[in-house]
Design an enzyme around this catalytic site. Structure first.
Site, PDB file in Angstrom:
ATOM      1  CG  HIS A 121      -7.823  56.724  34.097  1.00  0.00           C
ATOM      2  ND1 HIS A 121      -9.029  56.918  34.724  1.00  0.00           N
ATOM      3  CD2 HIS A 121      -7.057  55.994  34.942  1.00  0.00           C
ATOM      4  CE1 HIS A 121      -9.005  56.328  35.909  1.00  0.00           C
ATOM      5  NE2 HIS A 121      -7.822  55.769  36.075  1.00  0.00           N
ATOM      6  CE  LYS A 125      -8.896  52.721  33.505  1.00  0.00           C
ATOM      7  NZ  LYS A 125      -8.197  51.481  33.878  1.00  0.00           N
TER       8      LYS A 125
HETATM    9  N1  LIG Z   1      -5.295  48.738  40.691  1.00  0.00           N
HETATM   10  C1  LIG Z   1      -4.542  49.798  40.439  1.00  0.00           C
HETATM   11  O1  LIG Z   1      -4.223  50.610  41.323  1.00  0.00           O
HETATM   12  C2  LIG Z   1      -4.051  50.037  39.061  1.00  0.00           C
HETATM   13  C3  LIG Z   1      -4.476  49.214  38.063  1.00  0.00           C
HETATM   14  N2  LIG Z   1      -4.041  49.410  36.797  1.00  0.00           N
HETATM   15  C4  LIG Z   1      -4.501  48.421  35.842  1.00  0.00           C
HETATM   16  O2  LIG Z   1      -3.428  47.536  35.578  1.00  0.00           O
HETATM   17  C5  LIG Z   1      -3.524  47.067  34.247  1.00  0.00           C
HETATM   18  C6  LIG Z   1      -2.214  47.340  33.532  1.00  0.00           C
HETATM   19  O3  LIG Z   1      -2.053  48.735  33.392  1.00  0.00           O
HETATM   20  P1  LIG Z   1      -0.803  49.342  32.613  1.00  0.00           P
HETATM   21  O4  LIG Z   1       0.462  48.812  33.154  1.00  0.00           O
HETATM   22  O5  LIG Z   1      -1.016  50.820  32.585  1.00  0.00           O
HETATM   23  O6  LIG Z   1      -1.042  48.738  31.155  1.00  0.00           O
HETATM   24  P2  LIG Z   1       0.027  48.425  30.018  1.00  0.00           P
HETATM   25  O7  LIG Z   1      -0.775  48.257  28.773  1.00  0.00           O
HETATM   26  O8  LIG Z   1       1.127  49.419  30.044  1.00  0.00           O
HETATM   27  O9  LIG Z   1       0.647  47.033  30.447  1.00  0.00           O
HETATM   28  C7  LIG Z   1      -0.088  45.842  30.392  1.00  0.00           C
HETATM   29  C8  LIG Z   1       0.860  44.655  30.260  1.00  0.00           C
HETATM   30  O10 LIG Z   1       0.066  43.483  30.152  1.00  0.00           O
HETATM   31  C9  LIG Z   1       0.445  42.785  28.976  1.00  0.00           C
HETATM   32  N3  LIG Z   1      -0.705  42.152  28.332  1.00  0.00           N
HETATM   33  C10 LIG Z   1      -1.688  42.756  27.614  1.00  0.00           C
HETATM   34  N4  LIG Z   1      -2.550  41.855  27.134  1.00  0.00           N
HETATM   35  C11 LIG Z   1      -2.095  40.662  27.547  1.00  0.00           C
HETATM   36  C12 LIG Z   1      -2.555  39.356  27.343  1.00  0.00           C
HETATM   37  N5  LIG Z   1      -3.680  39.092  26.639  1.00  0.00           N
HETATM   38  N6  LIG Z   1      -1.838  38.351  27.922  1.00  0.00           N
HETATM   39  C13 LIG Z   1      -0.747  38.625  28.655  1.00  0.00           C
HETATM   40  N7  LIG Z   1      -0.259  39.855  28.864  1.00  0.00           N
HETATM   41  C14 LIG Z   1      -0.933  40.861  28.327  1.00  0.00           C
HETATM   42  C15 LIG Z   1       1.020  43.843  28.057  1.00  0.00           C
HETATM   43  O11 LIG Z   1       1.878  43.226  27.124  1.00  0.00           O
HETATM   44  P3  LIG Z   1       2.110  43.932  25.701  1.00  0.00           P
HETATM   45  O12 LIG Z   1       2.910  45.143  25.985  1.00  0.00           O
HETATM   46  O13 LIG Z   1       2.828  42.869  24.945  1.00  0.00           O
HETATM   47  O14 LIG Z   1       0.749  44.238  25.173  1.00  0.00           O
HETATM   48  C16 LIG Z   1       1.766  44.711  29.056  1.00  0.00           C
HETATM   49  O15 LIG Z   1       3.013  44.152  29.383  1.00  0.00           O
HETATM   50  C17 LIG Z   1      -4.737  47.756  33.642  1.00  0.00           C
HETATM   51  O16 LIG Z   1      -5.858  46.911  33.760  1.00  0.00           O
HETATM   52  C18 LIG Z   1      -4.933  48.979  34.506  1.00  0.00           C
HETATM   53  O17 LIG Z   1      -6.245  49.425  34.533  1.00  0.00           O
HETATM   54  C19 LIG Z   1      -3.193  50.405  36.462  1.00  0.00           C
HETATM   55  C20 LIG Z   1      -2.756  51.273  37.407  1.00  0.00           C
HETATM   56  C21 LIG Z   1      -3.143  51.170  38.785  1.00  0.00           C
HETATM   57  O1  LIG Z   2      -5.378  52.110  34.043  1.00  0.00           O
HETATM   58  C1  LIG Z   2      -4.962  52.856  34.961  1.00  0.00           C
HETATM   59  O2  LIG Z   2      -4.056  53.666  34.803  1.00  0.00           O
HETATM   60  C2  LIG Z   2      -5.590  52.741  36.275  1.00  0.00           C
HETATM   61  N1  LIG Z   2      -6.468  51.796  36.470  1.00  0.00           N
HETATM   62  C3  LIG Z   2      -7.172  51.539  37.657  1.00  0.00           C
HETATM   63  C4  LIG Z   2      -8.643  51.749  37.454  1.00  0.00           C
HETATM   64  O3  LIG Z   2      -9.171  51.321  36.415  1.00  0.00           O
HETATM   65  O4  LIG Z   2      -9.296  52.332  38.308  1.00  0.00           O
HETATM   66  C5  LIG Z   2      -6.610  52.292  38.846  1.00  0.00           C
HETATM   67  C6  LIG Z   2      -6.134  53.671  38.529  1.00  0.00           C
HETATM   68  O5  LIG Z   2      -7.233  54.455  38.246  1.00  0.00           O
HETATM   69  C7  LIG Z   2      -5.166  53.651  37.353  1.00  0.00           C
END
Ligand SMILES: NC(=O)C1=CN([C@@H]2O[C@H](COP(=O)(O)OP(=O)(O)OC[C@H]3O[C@@H](n4cnc5c(N)ncnc54)[C@H](OP(=O)(O)O)[C@@H]3O)[C@@H](O)[C@H]2O)C=CC1
Ligand SMILES: O=C(O)C1=N[C@H](C(=O)O)C[C@H](O)C1
Length: 235
Positions: A121, A125
């Site tokens: 990744h 992350k």
């Molecule tokens: N299921 C799936 O297919 C996928 C899942 N994911 C998951 O989604 C999540 C987000 O990923 P990603 O967008 O890359 O991460 P980012 O860090 O880019 O975005 C996370 C967002 O959540 C906010 N945030 C962080 N901490 C808090 C908190 N304590 N309270 C409220 N808001 C908060 C951040 O705000 P700020 O910028 O102010 O910190 C930011 O806006 C991760 O857990 C990732 O693993 C990602 C891709 C695919």
């Molecule tokens: O953080 C990410 O980027 C992603 N998170 C998810 C995971 O923890 O598996 C899904 C995907 O891998 C992207």
């Protein structure tokens, strides 16, 4: 991911974006906007409070945030017991190819003595191993147990901490964090004289959006807790 999801829900013909909530916003904005479904894409430290708020307010939830373990899922089940009409869908990975690759790994598991997972990744992350890798290891472990397979062979007796990866239900998981990557995973299987590698790559966060939209459309028809998109895809 949040920005991409906002764009996808806003652009789809059959969904309407009524609110986009950031860290500094009050969750009550979901209620005042009349949200029927919330999508959580935040952080492992924030997700549970968000889910609890939504369940208590009768809002269905799609959870994309990774890092939820068995204890957290049990906690969500207990909240849902109070609101049985609400649906919570926890999606370890929204990408269709990733969902299929997990299923393929589950099918292959009973035929191979050895298995290890490498997940790769981007370096921003927060959680390791990835939610996808943890889920893949769990379904593989379950399939191995059902087939009566024992432990994965490994003669290691002397090792540097972490050299053999994390142990998830008896499956070794290795986490790589590297600039330039989005999300990839390899499941490596081995038996006498052959190996099988199942690899999935997300090159762009848009790869997750069809799964996000499918989840948003369906979560309301699935009360209780659903883990993974398998049932939604009919696999
Ligand atoms: N299921 C799936 O297919 C996928 C899942 N994911 C998951 O989604 C999540 C987000 O990923 P990603 O967008 O890359 O991460 P980012 O860090 O880019 O975005 C996370 C967002 O959540 C906010 N945030 C962080 N901490 C808090 C908190 N304590 N309270 C409220 N808001 C908060 C951040 O705000 P700020 O910028 O102010 O910190 C930011 O806006 C991760 O857990 C990732 O693993 C990602 C891709 C695919
Ligand atoms: O953080 C990410 O980027 C992603 N998170 C998810 C995971 O923890 O598996 C899904 C995907 O891998 C992207």
């Amino acid at each position: 991911m949040g920005s991409e999801a906002v764009r996808a829900v806003g652009e789809a013909a059959d969904t309407e974006l009524v609110a986009a909530i950031n860290r500094e916003d009050d969750l009550s904005g979901l209620v005042s906007a009349g949200a029927q479904v919330a999508v959580d894409l935040t952080h492992p430290d924030a997700v549970l409070d968000n889910v609890r708020f939504c369940v208590e307010h009768g809002i269905h939830v799609v959870v994309g945030t990774s890092g939820l373990g068995a204890a957290e899922l049990e906690q969500i089940r207990s909240w849902l017991a109070e609101r049985p009409e609400v649906g919570v869908l926890v999606a370890p990975n929204f990408a269709i190819g990733a969902v299929l690759s997990m299923r393929f790994a589950e099918l292959a598991a009973k035929f191979f003595e050895s298995v290890e997972i490498v997940e790769l990744h981007h370096p921003k992350k927060a959680d390791a191993p990835s939610g996808t890798a943890a889920r893949t290891a769990q379904v593989i472990a379950q399939a191995r147990a059902e087939a009566g397979l024992g432990e994965v062979p490994d003669a290691t007796t002397k090792e540097l901490d972490g050299a053999r990866g994390a142990d998830v239900d008896g499956v070794r998981v290795h986490s790589v964090r590297m600039t330039g990557l989005v999300a990839s995973q390899e499941v490596l299987f081995g038996t006498e004289g052959e190996t099988l590698t199942i690899r999935h790559d997300s090159f762009d966060r848009r790869s997750f959006m069809p799964g996000v939209l499918l989840s948003v459309r369906e979560v309301g028809d699935r009360p209780g807790l659903t883990v993974g998109l398998d049932a939604l895809l009919g696999i």
